[in-house]
Design a protein around this motif. Structure first.
Motif, mmCIF file in Angstrom:
data_model
loop_
_atom_site.group_PDB
_atom_site.id
_atom_site.type_symbol
_atom_site.label_atom_id
_atom_site.label_comp_id
_atom_site.label_asym_id
_atom_site.label_seq_id
_atom_site.Cartn_x
_atom_site.Cartn_y
_atom_site.Cartn_z
ATOM 1 N N ILE A 6 6.697 6.028 6.728
ATOM 2 C CA ILE A 6 6.567 5.860 5.281
ATOM 3 C C ILE A 6 7.259 4.563 4.868
ATOM 4 O O ILE A 6 8.408 4.331 5.248
ATOM 5 C CB ILE A 6 7.202 7.070 4.557
ATOM 6 C CG1 ILE A 6 6.379 8.334 4.895
ATOM 7 C CG2 ILE A 6 7.272 6.840 3.053
ATOM 8 C CD1 ILE A 6 6.978 9.628 4.405
ATOM 9 N N VAL A 7 6.541 3.742 4.108
ATOM 10 C CA VAL A 7 7.106 2.474 3.630
ATOM 11 C C VAL A 7 7.471 2.650 2.158
ATOM 12 O O VAL A 7 6.592 2.820 1.309
ATOM 13 C CB VAL A 7 6.102 1.311 3.774
ATOM 14 C CG1 VAL A 7 6.804 -0.021 3.489
ATOM 15 C CG2 VAL A 7 5.465 1.302 5.147
ATOM 16 N N LEU A 31 0.375 6.516 8.446
ATOM 17 C CA LEU A 31 1.232 5.569 7.720
ATOM 18 C C LEU A 31 1.031 5.752 6.214
ATOM 19 O O LEU A 31 -0.107 5.865 5.751
ATOM 20 C CB LEU A 31 0.837 4.136 8.098
ATOM 21 C CG LEU A 31 1.540 2.994 7.349
ATOM 22 C CD1 LEU A 31 3.020 2.931 7.712
ATOM 23 C CD2 LEU A 31 0.867 1.651 7.683
ATOM 24 N N LEU A 32 2.137 5.802 5.458
ATOM 25 C CA LEU A 32 2.035 5.851 3.999
ATOM 26 C C LEU A 32 2.613 4.583 3.389
ATOM 27 O O LEU A 32 3.750 4.208 3.690
ATOM 28 C CB LEU A 32 2.812 7.055 3.437
ATOM 29 C CG LEU A 32 2.892 7.094 1.900
ATOM 30 C CD1 LEU A 32 1.511 7.294 1.267
ATOM 31 C CD2 LEU A 32 3.848 8.184 1.421
ATOM 32 N N LEU A 33 1.835 3.947 2.537
ATOM 33 C CA LEU A 33 2.329 2.811 1.752
ATOM 34 C C LEU A 33 2.753 3.352 0.385
ATOM 35 O O LEU A 33 1.914 3.808 -0.402
ATOM 36 C CB LEU A 33 1.226 1.760 1.595
ATOM 37 C CG LEU A 33 0.630 1.240 2.916
ATOM 38 C CD1 LEU A 33 -0.527 0.288 2.640
ATOM 39 C CD2 LEU A 33 1.700 0.563 3.769
ATOM 40 N N ALA A 34 4.061 3.356 0.143
ATOM 41 C CA ALA A 34 4.604 3.849 -1.136
ATOM 42 C C ALA A 34 5.517 2.756 -1.671
ATOM 43 O O ALA A 34 6.709 2.967 -1.912
ATOM 44 C CB ALA A 34 5.358 5.148 -0.930
ATOM 45 N N LEU A 93 1.103 -5.806 1.528
ATOM 46 C CA LEU A 93 1.064 -5.153 2.840
ATOM 47 C C LEU A 93 -0.289 -4.458 3.056
ATOM 48 O O LEU A 93 -0.895 -4.552 4.123
ATOM 49 C CB LEU A 93 2.192 -4.107 2.874
ATOM 50 C CG LEU A 93 2.861 -3.782 4.186
ATOM 51 C CD1 LEU A 93 3.340 -5.031 4.898
ATOM 52 C CD2 LEU A 93 4.031 -2.822 3.918
ATOM 53 N N ALA A 94 -0.736 -3.777 2.013
ATOM 54 C CA ALA A 94 -2.022 -3.076 2.095
ATOM 55 C C ALA A 94 -3.150 -4.077 2.352
ATOM 56 O O ALA A 94 -4.009 -3.880 3.229
ATOM 57 C CB ALA A 94 -2.273 -2.315 0.799
ATOM 58 N N ARG A 95 -3.115 -5.171 1.612
ATOM 59 C CA ARG A 95 -4.163 -6.193 1.749
ATOM 60 C C ARG A 95 -4.171 -6.758 3.161
ATOM 61 O O ARG A 95 -5.225 -6.880 3.795
ATOM 62 C CB ARG A 95 -3.936 -7.295 0.713
ATOM 63 C CG ARG A 95 -5.109 -8.209 0.554
ATOM 64 C CD ARG A 95 -4.922 -9.207 -0.559
ATOM 65 N NE ARG A 95 -5.405 -8.716 -1.844
ATOM 66 C CZ ARG A 95 -4.699 -8.673 -2.956
ATOM 67 N NH1 ARG A 95 -3.438 -9.067 -2.955
ATOM 68 N NH2 ARG A 95 -5.231 -8.231 -4.064
ATOM 69 N N ALA A 96 -2.965 -7.041 3.672
ATOM 70 C CA ALA A 96 -2.856 -7.619 5.021
ATOM 71 C C ALA A 96 -3.353 -6.643 6.086
ATOM 72 O O ALA A 96 -3.823 -7.061 7.150
ATOM 73 C CB ALA A 96 -1.409 -8.004 5.298
ATOM 74 N N SER A 151 -1.884 5.879 0.778
ATOM 75 C CA SER A 151 -1.139 5.139 -0.242
ATOM 76 C C SER A 151 -0.836 6.087 -1.397
ATOM 77 O O SER A 151 -1.659 6.946 -1.738
ATOM 78 C CB SER A 151 -1.966 3.941 -0.729
ATOM 79 O OG SER A 151 -1.197 3.158 -1.624
ATOM 80 N N ALA A 152 0.356 5.948 -1.979
ATOM 81 C CA ALA A 152 0.755 6.848 -3.081
ATOM 82 C C ALA A 152 1.786 6.173 -3.963
ATOM 83 O O ALA A 152 2.579 5.361 -3.505
ATOM 84 C CB ALA A 152 1.333 8.143 -2.505
ATOM 85 N N GLY A 153 1.750 6.544 -5.243
ATOM 86 C CA GLY A 153 2.771 6.069 -6.181
ATOM 87 C C GLY A 153 2.295 4.896 -7.013
ATOM 88 O O GLY A 153 1.090 4.644 -7.160
ATOM 89 N N ASP A 154 3.256 4.145 -7.533
ATOM 90 C CA ASP A 154 2.954 3.081 -8.494
ATOM 91 C C ASP A 154 2.038 1.990 -7.955
ATOM 92 O O ASP A 154 1.430 1.252 -8.726
ATOM 93 C CB ASP A 154 4.265 2.408 -8.938
ATOM 94 C CG ASP A 154 4.991 3.197 -10.019
ATOM 95 O OD1 ASP A 154 4.559 4.304 -10.341
ATOM 96 O OD2 ASP A 154 5.995 2.661 -10.539
ATOM 97 N N ASN A 155 1.970 1.839 -6.632
ATOM 98 C CA ASN A 155 1.121 0.796 -6.043
ATOM 99 C C ASN A 155 -0.348 1.235 -5.943
ATOM 100 O O ASN A 155 -1.187 0.482 -5.465
ATOM 101 C CB ASN A 155 1.624 0.421 -4.632
ATOM 102 C CG ASN A 155 1.602 1.610 -3.692
ATOM 103 O OD1 ASN A 155 1.732 2.748 -4.130
ATOM 104 N ND2 ASN A 155 1.420 1.378 -2.414
ATOM 105 N N THR A 156 -0.646 2.463 -6.398
ATOM 106 C CA THR A 156 -1.938 3.097 -6.101
ATOM 107 C C THR A 156 -2.679 3.454 -7.383
ATOM 108 O O THR A 156 -2.057 3.881 -8.359
ATOM 109 C CB THR A 156 -1.665 4.398 -5.310
ATOM 110 O OG1 THR A 156 -0.822 4.079 -4.209
ATOM 111 C CG2 THR A 156 -2.945 5.021 -4.793
ATOM 112 N N GLU A 157 -3.996 3.305 -7.364
ATOM 113 C CA GLU A 157 -4.747 3.685 -8.550
ATOM 114 C C GLU A 157 -5.125 5.162 -8.506
ATOM 115 O O GLU A 157 -5.054 5.803 -7.456
ATOM 116 C CB GLU A 157 -5.990 2.798 -8.742
ATOM 117 C CG GLU A 157 -6.976 2.788 -7.628
ATOM 118 C CD GLU A 157 -8.163 1.848 -7.904
ATOM 119 O OE1 GLU A 157 -8.011 0.825 -8.605
ATOM 120 O OE2 GLU A 157 -9.254 2.148 -7.400
ATOM 121 N N SER A 158 -5.482 5.697 -9.653
ATOM 122 C CA SER A 158 -5.892 7.103 -9.699
ATOM 123 C C SER A 158 -7.122 7.217 -10.591
ATOM 124 O O SER A 158 -7.570 6.239 -11.167
ATOM 125 C CB SER A 158 -4.758 7.979 -10.228
ATOM 126 O OG SER A 158 -4.302 7.478 -11.452
#
Ligand code: FAD
Length: 444
Positions: free
Chosen positions: A5-6, A107-110, A249-252, A278-285
């Motif tokens: 988890i990041v 892997l989670l991008l948070a 990071l997600a883009r890369a 991916s979860a949280g403020d970096n993520t759309e819903s």
């Protein structure tokens, strides 16, 4: 199974805890580039204002407590790259300067958001700040020593919470806002002026329709703000002009970024790349009223998305239901809340919306602490489908009744459903016909 988890705040730690609970045999590792994990950033203005004892009080779980639950937490470890093919991340340990490749199965991008720092912001000057995390809060606290005049650039909810906090600390405070009114992203124009009125009644100077052109400094310390309307002296400037999702990071990693600028995911919080969530403020819903993708970075959303990602990474099956755009804040004595769409937003989306405004009292009119409450209820013309509500009241807890409408929006409720809802009643809480029922009756 190794789950990496990041980011270790709301989304990241919710995911870690859920993953561990769902699969106690999994190895869960959290990399956090900062010094803190699992804290309530929402409480930062209240530490600065003095309602919360200190920054430590915001910490929900320490790294030691998480380790006690079997979750490995590595502070000051920044993830700088993702190799989705090899399923490894590159991690830089800021203590040693060493960089290593760490394997993952899931892997989670948070990674949250960053405060926008416009070119003029000059955060190298002492006394110039943003507020996103505990170190930012500590830096503001340190700057308060000897400061007497603060300017807050940005009249969104964080700026307005800070206006109250810094006033409570004895500073003279001014808010500079580019738009014609403060709270402009949250309320229709007819309601925005009430927020400005509350600020002015409490001694805050408000400069709307005013654009910042630059900051001035002397001997490394900020001395003022140059605007298109003139120069304003200040020894502290808070830049609160919005946030940008951390998606590098997600883009890369080849992950698809949505039109909102945040990471695109499905309802299981899976990104476009296998094994990466991916979860949280970096993520759309997804907005349940409009069915459109949105980026609304808020605390409950981040925790809920993290929980869903945690279960799914650990082999379970959970889904995120989406949001309805609920938000709430207070500045001084005024509570402000909204959910769904404003009349203006509905119009921009091409919906045929109609609104009714009701002024009533939040408690029975004869009850000693009753205060005026202003409510706008918005629905789709013809179908009666509820679209949203806005509430403003000087008993700030009273605007929490916004949640009644939020619950109905989740079920695509109609005005008639609201009118028929069996709300609780006693004089210290509402009138027998609560203001929401009065609004629904008038809109039916
Ligand atoms: P964050 O809290 O931003 O955490 C992301 C973490 O990821 C950070 O610690 C960052 O250091 C780490 N990170 C990023 N990139 C890397 C990397 N490459 N490697 C390692 N680590 C990395 N919300 C509400 O709903 N109500 C409120 O009243 C409210 N008030 C707020 C007041 C303030 C002052 C602030 C700042 C926020 C407020 N929020 C509020 C928003 C709420 O705090 C956020 O929605 C929530 O913190 C989001 O959690 P997150 O885990 O997605 O992101």
């Amino acid at each position: 199974m190794r789950i990496v988890i990041v980011g270790g705040v709301a989304a990241g730690m919710s995911a870690a805890s859920r993953a561990m609970r769902h699969n106690p045999h999994a190895e869960v590792v959290v990399f956090e580039r900062g010094e803190y994990i699992s804290y309530g950033a929402c409480g930062l203005p209240y530490v600065l204002g003095g309602e919360v004892k200190d920054f430590e009080a915001l910490i929900a779980r320490t790294p030691q407590q998480m380790r006690g639950r079997g979750i490995s937490v590595r502070l000051r470890h920044e993830v700088t790259g993702v190799d989705a093919g090899a399923r490894t991340v590159t991690v830089v340990d800021h203590a040693s300067g060493r960089s290593v490749a760490e394997p993952y199965d899931q892997l989670l991008l948070a990674t949250g958001v960053s405060a926008i720092r416009p070119d003029w912001a000059r955060t190298e000057l002492s006394g110039v700040h943003v507020l996103r995390d505990i170190p930012d809060g500590q830096a503001i606290e340190a700057s308060l020593q000897g400061a007497s005049r603060a300017i807050i650039v940005g009249g969104g909810y964080i700026g307005l919470e800070l206006a109250e906090a810094l006033s409570c600390r004895g500073l003279s405070v001014a808010v500079v806002e580019k738009a014609p009114e403060v709270a402009g992203r949250m309320l229709d124009p007819e309601y925005q002026h009430r927020v400005r009125g509350e600020l002015e009644d409490n001694g805050v100077t408000v400069h709307c329709s005013t654009t910042v052109e630059g900051l001035t400094g002397r001997d490394g310390r900020v001395t003022g703000v140059q605007t298109d309307g003139g120069f304003l002296h200040a020894d502290m400037v808070i830049v609160a002009v919005g946030v940008r999702p951390n998606v590098d990071l997600a883009r890369a990693a080849g992950v698809r970024i949505g039109k909102t600028g945040a990471v695109a995911v499905n309802i299981r919080q899976e990104t476009s790349v296998a094994g990466i969530f991916s979860a949280g403020d970096n993520t759309e819903s997804i907005h349940r009223v409009t069915r459109r993708k949105v980026h609304i970075p808020l605390g409950l959303t981040a925790n809920r998305m993290g929980r869903v990602a945690g279960v799914n990474m650990a082999g379970g099956d959970a889904t995120f239901p989406g949001v309805v755009g609920s938000s709430i804040f207070k500045t001084f004595g005024l509570g402000v809340a909204r959910t769904g769409l404003t009349q203006q937003e509905a119009g921009t989306l091409g919906l045929d919306a109609v609104s009714v405004d009701v002024r009533s009292t939040d408690h029975a009119g004869y009850y000693s602490t009753a205060k005026p409450i202003y409510v706008r209820l918005t629905a789709e013309r013809g179908t009666g489908r509820l679209l949203g509500t806005q509430l403003v009241c000087h008993n700030h807890e009273s605007v929490k009744r916004v949640d009644v409408v939020a619950a109905l929006l989740h079920g695509r409720g109609k005005v008639q459903d609201l009118f028929e809802t069996d709300l609780s009643y006693a004089p210290p809480f509402s009138g027998v016909w609560d203001v929401l029922l009065v609004a629904a009756d008038r809109l039916s």
